[in-house]
Scaffold this active site. Structure first.
Site, PDB file in Angstrom:
ATOM      1  N   HIS A 212       0.813  -1.224   0.000  1.00 26.84           N
ATOM      2  CA  HIS A 212       0.000   0.000   0.000  1.00 26.84           C
ATOM      3  C   HIS A 212       0.850   1.280   0.000  1.00 26.84           C
ATOM      4  O   HIS A 212       0.347   2.352  -0.299  1.00 26.84           O
ATOM      5  CB  HIS A 212      -1.029  -0.017   1.135  1.00 26.84           C
ATOM      6  CG  HIS A 212      -0.477   0.384   2.474  1.00 26.84           C
ATOM      7  ND1 HIS A 212       0.157  -0.484   3.304  1.00 26.84           N
ATOM      8  CD2 HIS A 212      -0.460   1.576   3.104  1.00 26.84           C
ATOM      9  CE1 HIS A 212       0.541   0.149   4.398  1.00 26.84           C
ATOM     10  NE2 HIS A 212       0.169   1.410   4.311  1.00 26.84           N
TER      11      HIS A 212
ATOM     12  N   LYS B 121       0.606   5.593  -2.195  1.00 29.91           N
ATOM     13  CA  LYS B 121       0.759   6.955  -1.665  1.00 29.91           C
ATOM     14  C   LYS B 121       1.284   7.873  -2.765  1.00 29.91           C
ATOM     15  O   LYS B 121       2.306   7.584  -3.379  1.00 29.91           O
ATOM     16  CB  LYS B 121       1.718   6.970  -0.466  1.00 29.91           C
ATOM     17  CG  LYS B 121       1.204   6.162   0.733  1.00 29.91           C
ATOM     18  CD  LYS B 121       2.193   6.252   1.886  1.00 29.91           C
ATOM     19  CE  LYS B 121       1.916   5.203   2.955  1.00 29.91           C
ATOM     20  NZ  LYS B 121       0.700   5.399   3.727  1.00 29.91           N
TER      21      LYS B 121
ATOM     22  N   GLU C 166       5.904   5.701  13.606  1.00 30.85           N
ATOM     23  CA  GLU C 166       4.474   5.671  13.939  1.00 30.85           C
ATOM     24  C   GLU C 166       4.300   6.017  15.413  1.00 30.85           C
ATOM     25  O   GLU C 166       5.183   5.717  16.227  1.00 30.85           O
ATOM     26  CB  GLU C 166       3.912   4.276  13.687  1.00 30.85           C
ATOM     27  CG  GLU C 166       4.041   3.817  12.262  1.00 30.85           C
ATOM     28  CD  GLU C 166       3.327   2.489  12.063  1.00 30.85           C
ATOM     29  OE1 GLU C 166       2.104   2.506  11.850  1.00 30.85           O
ATOM     30  OE2 GLU C 166       3.987   1.449  12.148  1.00 30.85           O
TER      31      GLU C 166
ATOM     32  N   HIS D 187       7.596  -2.228   2.695  1.00 29.15           N
ATOM     33  CA  HIS D 187       7.443  -0.766   2.614  1.00 29.15           C
ATOM     34  C   HIS D 187       8.777  -0.009   2.559  1.00 29.15           C
ATOM     35  O   HIS D 187       8.977   0.870   1.729  1.00 29.15           O
ATOM     36  CB  HIS D 187       6.647  -0.235   3.808  1.00 29.15           C
ATOM     37  CG  HIS D 187       5.323  -0.898   3.997  1.00 29.15           C
ATOM     38  ND1 HIS D 187       4.568  -1.368   2.960  1.00 29.15           N
ATOM     39  CD2 HIS D 187       4.603  -1.163   5.119  1.00 29.15           C
ATOM     40  CE1 HIS D 187       3.452  -1.892   3.422  1.00 29.15           C
ATOM     41  NE2 HIS D 187       3.451  -1.782   4.729  1.00 29.15           N
TER      42      HIS D 187
HETATM   43  C1  BG6 Z   1       1.205  -2.027   7.548  1.00 27.87           C
HETATM   44  C2  BG6 Z   1       1.803  -2.636   8.782  1.00 27.87           C
HETATM   45  O1  BG6 Z   1       1.584  -2.759   6.411  1.00 27.87           O
HETATM   46  O2  BG6 Z   1       1.655  -0.689   7.414  1.00 27.87           O
HETATM   47  C3  BG6 Z   1       1.413  -1.823  10.001  1.00 27.87           C
HETATM   48  O3  BG6 Z   1       1.337  -3.975   8.920  1.00 27.87           O
HETATM   49  C4  BG6 Z   1       1.806  -0.392   9.833  1.00 27.87           C
HETATM   50  O4  BG6 Z   1       2.005  -2.351  11.182  1.00 27.87           O
HETATM   51  C5  BG6 Z   1       1.274   0.157   8.498  1.00 27.87           C
HETATM   52  O5  BG6 Z   1       1.219   0.348  10.900  1.00 27.87           O
HETATM   53  C6  BG6 Z   1       1.840   1.530   8.225  1.00 27.87           C
HETATM   54  O6  BG6 Z   1       1.146   2.085   7.146  1.00 27.87           O
HETATM   55  P1  BG6 Z   1       0.959   3.652   7.024  1.00 27.87           P
HETATM   56  O7  BG6 Z   1       0.289   3.833   5.695  1.00 27.87           O
HETATM   57  O8  BG6 Z   1       0.121   4.067   8.198  1.00 27.87           O
HETATM   58  O9  BG6 Z   1       2.328   4.222   7.076  1.00 27.87           O
END
Ligand code: BG6
Length: 513
Positions: free
Chosen positions: A200, A204, A238, A262
């Site tokens: 995902h 972005k 986070e 990511h």
């Molecule tokens: C997810 C993880 O893939 O990505 C989560 O499993 C994490 O633990 C999240 O919080 C972070 O995504 P974003 O878009 O909030 O940075």
């Protein structure tokens, strides 16, 4: 082939509306009663419909184990949508567009079924009209293989009379061996061109913008290399803890959850060579190459250059928050890491000798994802006889979230009779230029899947390259080698992470910017 500018990439319905409508399709969601469907898939499909991008013959078929009829499923989704529209406008509720939502409702059906039961797939086959189908696995990863096999057995993977695509979400395996096994299992049922592995982060806008910034501006690319760049920092911080995901997170940890996927996608965007075109395979080949070029860590480096941390009790926003070990479904003596920092090298001509420092963690002081490119210092000689003590390094910040934009830090003369320098910023804020509508980040990804553009999806070799790079560290941990350092919730992570850069004479950028 479309040029980059022609590719629809923004989630604003007004911008999306300039893209051509997607072809008719039945969108089958396995795990339709789950969180992902409610929070992300349905709102994203709704936004695509608002932008006029879904064909009149678009259909949604939800499949899940829970007993529900079509009406109950629609009610369940309607309630979730009310939250989405309210939340996404920064707390200011916007009304659900009733016509758009009714349009979706008329096209939504539910099928109660067990993912391991061939009879469920026979019923699904009968329920689906002729034509294109996307099978979206919004389920726990343990079901991916079963679903693919059942679809194959039911004769639903054949592309006769329309496309058949399967979408899977991370985790793509737990280590290199399991990632390879998962890829092999999916490839036994579908061709690589039919498999869409979602990360995902690639949905972005600002992540996609890294490619635009690098490759559509003549000024950056010539200096984007070891001759001019001292090091690169990539941070995904986070403030949330593990919330209700203790069960999943205990066996996963920050490394597996964030790094091979990511974090490496961010690294690939910043470090890849220019692809020969924006064709999906051209882009994914360059990404795979740079991830494959990550210097394999020896056992010793895996201990020296990797820092694990776990949050203890602390405070965030004036509120006391518990330690990771006190979270639901977490073992009281857990050694799962909630923070990871690493120093990596990339073995190619562009990056040899340039360290890439990456860090990610939960319950840190601020939510901030971004990349900073630290350029080499200008020679100081000229300023030796002035009161200037040191030069401000040039840093380019790529802000990914929550603020989106680019900042360039450089030195300027402080007004006055004597030579004094001050650090100043040149700022580009996305929000100042482009209006963003309420979006989930999934709009682009779903639209691309509907239209068959796999550029933003991970190919099997991308996934395996990511796991190969972290496997030596996982092995070192299995041998009991890396200590998990405590850090207070609400802090910037363990002191050992600061030391990782200090030993190289560098320091992390503050998490809050
Ligand atoms: C997810 C993880 O893939 O990505 C989560 O499993 C994490 O633990 C999240 O919080 C972070 O995504 P974003 O878009 O909030 O940075």
């Amino acid at each position: 082939m479309p040029s980059f500018e022609q590719l629809p990439r923004a989630s604003d319905p007004a911008v999306l509306g300039r893209a051509p409508q997607a072809p008719p399709c039945s969108f089958v969601v396995f795990g339709a009663g789950g969180d992902l469907t409610r929070r992300l898939l349905m709102p994203a499909l709704y936004n695509l419909q608002l932008a006029g991008l879904l064909d009149d013959d678009f259909r949604i078929v939800g499949v899940d184990a829970r007993e529900m009829d079509d009406a109950a499923f629609r009610t369940h989704l309607t309630e979730a949508m009310a939250h989405f529209v309210a939340e996404r406008q920064g707390g200011t509720p916007v009304a659900l567009d009733q016509a758009a939502w009714a349009w979706m409702g008329e096209r939504t059906a539910y099928l109660h079924g067990d993912f391991a039961d061939p009879a469920s797939f026979e019923r699904l086959k009968t329920a689906l009209p002729q034509g294109n189908v996307i099978f979206y696995c919004a389920t726990a990863a343990r079901f991916f293989e079963t679903i693919a096999q059942q679809l194959l057995a039911a004769g639903m993977t054949e592309e006769a009379g329309g496309f058949r695509r399967i979408v899977v979400e991370k985790p793509f395996g737990h280590d290199l061996t399991s990632a390879k096994a998962l890829n092999a299992a999916l490839l036994a049922c579908f061709d690589e061109t039919q498999i869409y592995r979602i990360d995902h982060y690639l949905g972005k806008e600002t992540v996609q913008n890294i490619m635009a910034l690098r490759f559509s501006n003549g000024i950056f690319e010539p200096i984007w290399k070891r001759d001019n760049i001292d090091h690169v920092q990539i941070t995904a911080a986070e403030t949330v803890g593990v919330e209700q995901r203790g069960n999943f997170y205990e066996g996963t940890g920050a490394m597996r959850d964030m790094v091979p996927n990511h974090m490496f996608q961010l690294l690939a965007m910043v470090a890849m060579e220019a692809p020969t075109s924006f064709d999906a395979d051209a882009v994914r080949t360059e990404k795979a190459k740079v991830i494959q070029a990550i210097h394999p860590l020896s056992g010793r480096q895996a201990v020296r250059d990797v820092v694990r941390g776990q949050y203890r009790a602390g405070a965030y926003g004036g509120r006391a928050v518990p330690a990771y070990r006190s979270e639901p479904d977490v073992k009281p003596n857990s050694s799962t890491e909630t923070f990871i920092a690493m120093k990596l090298g990339i073995d190619n001509w562009r990056w040899a000798g340039v360290p890439f420092y990456i860090r990610t963690g939960k319950r840190l002081s601020h939510r901030q994802t971004g990349i900073s490119i630290h350029f080499k210092q200008a020679p100081f000689a000229l300023f030796r006889d002035t009161p200037v003590e040191k030069l401000t390094p040039n840093i380019m910040f790529l802000h990914i979230q929550p603020t989106e934009g680019v900042t360039l830090q450089f030195s300027a003369k402080v007004p006055g009779p004597r030579v004094k320098l001050g650090g100043v910023n040149m700022n580009f804020n996305y929000a100042d230029y482009f209006h963003e509508g309420p979006s989930t980040g999934y709009e682009t990804l779903l639209y691309d899947c509907l239209t068959g553009d796999a550029t933003l999806f991970q190919r099997a070799d991308n996934v395996e390259a990511g796991w190969s790079a972290v496997q030596p560290v996982l092995d070192a941990w299995d041998d009991g080698h890396i200590h998990v350092n405590p850090y207070a919730a609400g802090s910037e992570g363990p002191d050992e992470a600061l030391a990782l850069l200090q030993q190289d004479g560098r320091s992390w950028e503050p998490i809050e910017r």
